[in-house]
Scaffold this motif. Structure first.
Motif, mmCIF file in Angstrom:
data_model
loop_
_atom_site.group_PDB
_atom_site.id
_atom_site.type_symbol
_atom_site.label_atom_id
_atom_site.label_comp_id
_atom_site.label_asym_id
_atom_site.label_seq_id
_atom_site.Cartn_x
_atom_site.Cartn_y
_atom_site.Cartn_z
ATOM 1 N N ILE A 1 0.897 -1.135 0.027
ATOM 2 C CA ILE A 1 -0.018 0.018 0.086
ATOM 3 C C ILE A 1 0.854 1.215 0.047
ATOM 4 O O ILE A 1 1.257 1.855 1.052
ATOM 5 C CB ILE A 1 -1.015 -0.120 1.224
ATOM 6 C CG1 ILE A 1 -1.572 -1.285 1.438
ATOM 7 C CG2 ILE A 1 -2.012 1.281 0.957
ATOM 8 C CD1 ILE A 1 -2.359 -1.749 0.243
ATOM 9 N N GLY A 2 1.083 1.799 -0.911
ATOM 10 C CA GLY A 2 2.166 2.906 -1.247
ATOM 11 C C GLY A 2 3.241 2.557 -2.298
ATOM 12 O O GLY A 2 3.660 1.391 -2.264
ATOM 13 N N SER A 3 3.316 3.549 -3.442
ATOM 14 C CA SER A 3 4.399 3.130 -4.460
ATOM 15 C C SER A 3 5.301 3.987 -4.456
ATOM 16 O O SER A 3 5.745 4.487 -5.580
ATOM 17 C CB SER A 3 3.362 2.778 -5.588
ATOM 18 O OG SER A 3 2.695 1.562 -5.826
ATOM 19 N N GLY A 4 5.787 4.655 -3.516
ATOM 20 C CA GLY A 4 6.760 5.660 -3.511
ATOM 21 C C GLY A 4 8.183 5.256 -3.156
ATOM 22 O O GLY A 4 8.516 4.057 -3.376
ATOM 23 N N GLY B 1 7.826 1.841 -0.862
ATOM 24 C CA GLY B 1 7.200 0.706 -1.393
ATOM 25 C C GLY B 1 8.227 0.281 -2.645
ATOM 26 O O GLY B 1 8.428 -0.870 -2.990
ATOM 27 N N GLU B 2 8.999 1.153 -3.304
ATOM 28 C CA GLU B 2 9.831 0.745 -4.567
ATOM 29 C C GLU B 2 11.128 0.064 -3.825
ATOM 30 O O GLU B 2 11.561 -1.198 -4.358
ATOM 31 C CB GLU B 2 10.480 1.980 -5.112
ATOM 32 C CG GLU B 2 11.172 1.648 -6.346
ATOM 33 C CD GLU B 2 11.521 2.503 -7.196
ATOM 34 O OE1 GLU B 2 12.130 2.411 -8.486
ATOM 35 O OE2 GLU B 2 11.006 3.744 -7.208
ATOM 36 N N THR B 3 11.505 0.378 -2.819
ATOM 37 C CA THR B 3 12.790 -0.095 -2.184
ATOM 38 C C THR B 3 12.486 -1.631 -1.794
ATOM 39 O O THR B 3 13.313 -2.209 -1.882
ATOM 40 C CB THR B 3 13.453 0.880 -0.922
ATOM 41 O OG1 THR B 3 13.616 1.951 -1.587
ATOM 42 C CG2 THR B 3 14.570 0.179 -0.447
ATOM 43 N N LEU B 4 11.524 -1.394 -0.705
ATOM 44 C CA LEU B 4 11.160 -2.877 -0.120
ATOM 45 C C LEU B 4 10.699 -3.845 -1.282
ATOM 46 O O LEU B 4 11.093 -5.023 -1.487
ATOM 47 C CB LEU B 4 10.020 -2.852 0.662
ATOM 48 C CG LEU B 4 10.642 -1.930 2.098
ATOM 49 C CD1 LEU B 4 9.344 -1.773 2.950
ATOM 50 C CD2 LEU B 4 11.735 -2.381 2.682
ATOM 51 N N MET C 1 1.975 -6.898 -5.119
ATOM 52 C CA MET C 1 1.047 -5.958 -5.954
ATOM 53 C C MET C 1 1.271 -4.430 -5.279
ATOM 54 O O MET C 1 0.959 -4.518 -4.251
ATOM 55 C CB MET C 1 -0.652 -6.356 -5.611
ATOM 56 C CG MET C 1 -1.401 -5.543 -6.429
ATOM 57 S SD MET C 1 -3.147 -5.946 -6.339
ATOM 58 C CE MET C 1 -3.405 -7.243 -7.467
ATOM 59 N N PHE C 2 1.576 -3.548 -6.205
ATOM 60 C CA PHE C 2 1.977 -2.409 -5.744
ATOM 61 C C PHE C 2 0.554 -1.514 -5.978
ATOM 62 O O PHE C 2 -0.211 -1.692 -7.035
ATOM 63 C CB PHE C 2 2.856 -1.674 -6.830
ATOM 64 C CG PHE C 2 4.207 -2.066 -6.487
ATOM 65 C CD1 PHE C 2 5.074 -1.734 -5.557
ATOM 66 C CD2 PHE C 2 4.931 -3.195 -7.315
ATOM 67 C CE1 PHE C 2 6.541 -2.171 -5.082
ATOM 68 C CE2 PHE C 2 6.123 -3.536 -7.198
ATOM 69 C CZ PHE C 2 6.872 -3.024 -6.039
ATOM 70 N N ALA D 1 2.405 5.208 -10.772
ATOM 71 C CA ALA D 1 3.565 4.638 -10.208
ATOM 72 C C ALA D 1 3.167 3.092 -9.856
ATOM 73 O O ALA D 1 4.301 2.523 -9.897
ATOM 74 C CB ALA D 1 3.552 5.269 -8.652
ATOM 75 N N PRO D 2 2.123 2.587 -9.479
ATOM 76 C CA PRO D 2 2.042 1.104 -9.272
ATOM 77 C C PRO D 2 2.224 0.523 -10.641
ATOM 78 O O PRO D 2 3.077 -0.717 -10.845
ATOM 79 C CB PRO D 2 0.605 0.884 -9.022
ATOM 80 C CG PRO D 2 0.286 2.019 -8.290
ATOM 81 C CD PRO D 2 0.924 3.383 -8.850
ATOM 82 N N ARG D 3 1.965 0.981 -12.000
ATOM 83 C CA ARG D 3 2.187 0.372 -13.096
ATOM 84 C C ARG D 3 3.690 0.360 -13.528
ATOM 85 O O ARG D 3 4.037 -0.457 -13.873
ATOM 86 C CB ARG D 3 1.198 1.016 -14.029
ATOM 87 C CG ARG D 3 -0.293 0.663 -14.118
ATOM 88 C CD ARG D 3 -1.032 1.342 -15.099
ATOM 89 N NE ARG D 3 -2.430 0.894 -14.828
ATOM 90 C CZ ARG D 3 -3.668 1.789 -15.432
ATOM 91 N NH1 ARG D 3 -3.480 2.853 -15.585
ATOM 92 N NH2 ARG D 3 -4.821 1.278 -15.081
ATOM 93 N N ARG D 4 4.245 1.454 -13.155
ATOM 94 C CA ARG D 4 5.604 1.462 -13.568
ATOM 95 C C ARG D 4 6.522 0.524 -12.723
ATOM 96 O O ARG D 4 7.414 -0.270 -13.236
ATOM 97 C CB ARG D 4 6.040 3.150 -13.172
ATOM 98 C CG ARG D 4 7.541 3.192 -13.266
ATOM 99 C CD ARG D 4 8.073 4.712 -12.960
ATOM 100 N NE ARG D 4 7.927 4.824 -11.413
ATOM 101 C CZ ARG D 4 8.822 4.464 -10.313
ATOM 102 N NH1 ARG D 4 10.071 3.774 -10.777
ATOM 103 N NH2 ARG D 4 8.836 4.720 -9.338
ATOM 104 N N LEU D 5 6.068 0.372 -11.387
ATOM 105 C CA LEU D 5 6.865 -0.710 -10.500
ATOM 106 C C LEU D 5 6.535 -2.087 -10.855
ATOM 107 O O LEU D 5 7.374 -2.935 -10.777
ATOM 108 C CB LEU D 5 6.475 -0.185 -9.248
ATOM 109 C CG LEU D 5 6.881 0.844 -8.431
ATOM 110 C CD1 LEU D 5 6.494 1.046 -7.132
ATOM 111 C CD2 LEU D 5 8.487 1.114 -8.741
#
Length: 240
Positions: free
Chosen positions: A31-34, A37-40, A52-53, A60-64
């Motif tokens: 829950i969160g794609s900053g 979220g990206e690092t973990l 699931m981002f 941002a979720p789609r990019r990750l």
């Protein structure tokens, strides 16, 4: 998975060495794609977990999801919570009351790993409450039907990204929770992210490593973290 099944997924030290991860692959609802979220997400997809981002918007979720394919996908927060065996909170603390209502029953009987931090200048009244009674207690009260663990909030993600999987002694990460099964699962996720977990105690002790606490941004080994928190030395460092 039930909490008992998640705890049962923990592998012996020999199995961890053989399979290269601490626990069987899990589905993680991020829950969160900053930055958090990206690092973990990068560390856990590398270990074989599915992510699931999610975020308010889908960019941002789609990019990750593309970046960490094929083990990552994108969804909205409700879908992400429903998807995850473990739900990771990686958002500003101030949105947690609204988020708890929005996610509703999708978080019931699930592990919530709370990697957020309360700051009164940013997060308002809920942050002031969390600083007063401890963020562990406050988050637990917001998600009363979930097994909340506080962890991976004590270090900046820049530090975690730089020091994950460093040569031993590894970076120590404090954890607190009221559920033994949830703590065991969180331990495994910390191992799988290339760091050493340290169990501090129940959720009431999580204030020791929230902003203002002695272990916040300590950036040290598990052994030294235990000294800072006056915890007994571990007989087996793999057990945090």
């Amino acid at each position: 998975m039930t909490l008992g099944m998640l705890a049962g997924a923990a592998l012996s030290p020999l199995a961890r060495a053989r399979h290269g991860r601490a626990i069987a692959p899990l589905r993680i609802g991020m829950i969160g794609s900053g930055h958090v979220g990206e690092t973990l997400g990068q560390l856990w997809t590398h270990a074989g977990h599915q992510i699931m981002f999610s975020a308010k918007g889908m960019e941002a979720p789609r990019r990750l999801a593309r970046k960490f394919a094929p083990l990552a996908k994108a969804g909205n927060p409700a879908d992400s919570a429903l998807f995850g065996d473990v739900i990771v909170l990686a958002v500003p603390y101030g949105v947690l009351p609204e988020l708890a209502q929005a996610l509703g029953r999708n978080t019931e009987d699930k592990i919530i790993l709370d990697a957020t931090n309360p700051y009164s200048w940013r997060d308002g009244g809920i942050a002031r409450l969390a600083m007063q009674q401890g963020a562990g207690i406050t988050t637990r009260d917001l998600f009363p039907n979930s097994a909340v663990v506080r962890g991976l909030n004590s270090e900046d993600m820049t530090t975690i990204a730089a020091q994950a999987w460093r040569k031993p002694p590894r970076l120590g990460i404090p954890l607190a929770g009221d559920s033994r099964a949830a703590l065991e699962t969180a331990q495994g996720l910390v191992w799988d992210a290339g760091m050493d977990p340290v169990i501090v105690g129940p959720l009431s002790t999580a204030r020791e490593f929230q902003p203002g606490g002695p272990a916040f941004e300590a950036a040290t080994t598990a052994a030294h973290l235990r000294e800072i928190l006056n915890l007994p030395a571990a007989t087996d460092q793999r057990n945090g």
